[in-house]
Scaffold this motif. Structure first.
Motif: not given
Length: 603
Positions: A372, A378, A390, A439
């Motif tokens: 992450v 992002y 993701q 995402i």
């Protein structure tokens, strides 16, 4: 003290700090390593999707000590570490291993701004790997487990007036001796496994707020109804308090709605502007918390109107759709590792660079692989226009890289504790990243690494966020669950399975290796699925695979992921070298063929 003396003193202190810190080791580094300033380390606001005007960055040189597990706070520290770079990294200035038998201690002091009097003070950590305990002025104020999500504490009761505040952080990270999510980190890196990352690896910061304040935002677009749903979580709220949301198109306010605390604001938008990689339009917002007709908190945010879904096409193939149109998703496997900062990019420009290069290659998607990223990554994806798959960082038992099995049909029997850790961290990751429009796919498992209770975990993921697609196990043991059947095949594309009821994708392929002297992490044992000797050979092989992939697009693949963005440690199969100093393929030729692959779905 006159102005000239003040400037000279500041320069002297700056030089002194630089003299105390320098990158460690003789490994390759990126060009941005030279721009790292201990006095101004990653100075950008760390949470751009919920931004306040007042804050203070605590990054910089802290004291550190590595001690045997279970000992009390050190009376003397080993030296200084540059936060937020992991202790094993070159840019930390330390570059030492820690391991499961030791704990890493940090100490720093900070002052509050004079105009923060009467405010509550929140202490934020972007991410710390893995178990963290935090002390303010020798009082333990909180703890957290999880290496990939932010956490914060209201430290107001423990602030000492008129003094510098003492902050101590203790971290324990068992690496691959523990069951926790860790991605590619192992004690003994080789092949596709990399150096451990222990401790603070994202920005540490404080901000002043009123006792009543906005703690989180959750935005859900619905392009079919022209609405955006925004829900604000609020601390200290009372009956009668309101949340007011204003939506902006550029500088023009186009909508304003109010709702009581606990209710979402459902805002209708006229003349909808959709977000896509080709046109990444973002609406800006201002969110105000109103109590007794007074604004007691205000944050800036943004959202995008986009929809991800799947639908059967006229040939009976289940396709991925973006904004109700068939859309082939194509991008690289992106590890997000750095030779100088490991998990942490040296600068924000560096963090953004890989996304820019991915767009330059003609891709429209990135698969963020078992890691992450910091929140700014992002936001860069949202702003630049790139779709993101993701992954959940893998953990627990992971097979030797030479012995990966895709179709064994067995699942890991995790302990109750291991399962609890997985569920907690995956839920926190999904909640944390929910409002980032880039995402579009959640990936709970990769290649049977720690894969367990596949159907249950996949359905739980899907229920937790029905607004996105769920890719049950990318290249893993396949079960009839989730939205996607994801095949891995190296080196070339191959469709050896097909699912008539779900989307079928090629979740990994490629891995074409090209070791370039002077840009290698290690002198020997560099690895790629196949290896070539120069740029033209590698480019030709890539184009050969892309031509094969084009045909598979027409017969069933709805997305593909090429391995990979950059070389990483012993892997030499990137579009770029690990130090990002050399493009290893002809980017213009790659862009051309990549656009042909994406457009194959339209013809």
């Amino acid at each position: 003290m006159n102005k000239k003396t003040t400037v000279l003193l500041a320069l002297f202190i700056s030089c002194l700090v630089h003299a105390q810190w320098k990158p460690q080791g003789d490994k390759i580094k990126t060009k941005w390593a030279e721009q790292v300033d201990p006095n101004k380390t990653l100075p950008e606001y760390p949470r751009p999707i919920m931004e306040r005007s007042q804050w203070k960055n605590l990054n910089g040189l802290w004291n550190y000590a590595i001690q045997e597990f279970g000992k009390k706070a050190p009376s003397k520290y080993d030296g200084q570490i540059l936060v937020p770079f992991a202790v094993e990294s070159s840019l930390s200035g330390v570059m030492k291993d820690v391991g499961a038998k030791n704990e890493l201690w940090y100490e720093t002091h900070f002052a509050l701004e004079s105009n923060w009097n009467g405010k509550n003070i929140l202490l934020h950590f972007g991410a710390v790997d893995w178990k963290t305990e935090v002390f303010i002025n020798d009082i333990k104020v909180g703890s957290h487990t999880g290496g990939y999500t932010p956490f914060s504490f209201d430290i107001t009761p423990f602030i000492q007036k008129g003094k510098n505040q003492k902050l101590v952080v203790k971290v324990w990270d068992p690496s691959n001796d523990g069951p926790q999510p860790r991605g590619k980190q192992v004690k003994n890196p080789e092949g596709i496994w990399y150096t451990p990352v222990t401790g603070i690896w994202q920005t540490v910061w404080i901000e002043p707020v009123n006792a009543k304040n906005i703690t989180a935002l959750k935005t859900t677009p619905n392009i079919d109804q022209n609405t955006i749903r925004i829900k604000a979580d609020v601390a200290g709220a009372e009956a009668g308090d309101l949340v007011e949301i204003t939506v902006f198109d550029g500088d023009a306010a186009i909508a304003k709605e109010k709702a009581v605390i606990g209710e979402s604001n459902d805002i209708v938008l006229n003349n909808l502007k959709l977000w896509s990689p080709e046109s990444p339009f973002l609406y800006q917002t201002k969110i105000r918390l109103i109590s007794n007709n007074k604004v007691v908190d205000e944050v800036k945010s943004y959202f995008a109107m986009r929809k991800i879904a799947s639908k059967r096409d006229e040939n009976g193939i289940v396709r991925m759709q973006l904004n109700n149109k068939d859309y082939f998703q194509f991008g690289p496997l992106d590890q997000g590792w750095w030779p100088d900062g490991l998990y942490t990019a040296p600068t924000d420009e560096a963090l953004k660079y890989d996304i820019i290069k991915t767009k330059e290659l003609g891709f429209n998607m990135i698969r963020k692989h078992v890691k992450v990223e910091p929140e700014r990554w992002y936001t860069h994806c949202d702003q630049l226009g790139i779709l993101v798959w993701q992954d959940m960082p893998s953990g627990d038992e992971q097979p030797l890289w030479q012995n990966r099995k895709y179709f064994e049909g067995t699942e890991l029997q995790r302990s109750a504790k291991s399962e609890e850790i997985y569920r907690k961290e995956w839920r926190e990751i999904m909640d944390h990243l929910y409002s980032y429009p880039s995402i579009v796919v959640w990936v709970p498992f990769n290649e049977a690494w720690g894969q367990f209770k596949t159907v249950e975990i996949t359905e739980w993921t899907k229920n937790h966020d029905p607004s996105r697609l769920t890719n049950s196990s990318s290249g893993g043991n396949h079960f009839q669950t989730g939205d996607i059947l994801d095949l891995h095949n190296y080196p070339g594309p191959e469709m050896y399975l097909y699912d008539a009821r779900r989307v079928t994708v090629l979740g990994e392929y490629g891995g074409i290796g090209l070791p370039l002297e002077g840009h290698l992490w290690r002198a020997n044992d560099n690895w790629g699925y196949i290896k070539f000797k120069n740029e033209s050979e590698v480019t030709a092989e890539y184009i050969k695979y892309a031509q094969i992939l084009k045909n598979y697009v027409k017969t069933g693949f709805s997305a593909a992921v090429y391995t990979q963005t950059t070389d990483v440690e012993g892997e030499v199969n990137g579009f770029m070298t690990y130090d990002r100093k050399v493009d290893k393929m002809d980017f213009k030729a790659i862009n051309k063929i990549n656009r042909e692959v994406i457009d194959a779905l339209k013809h």
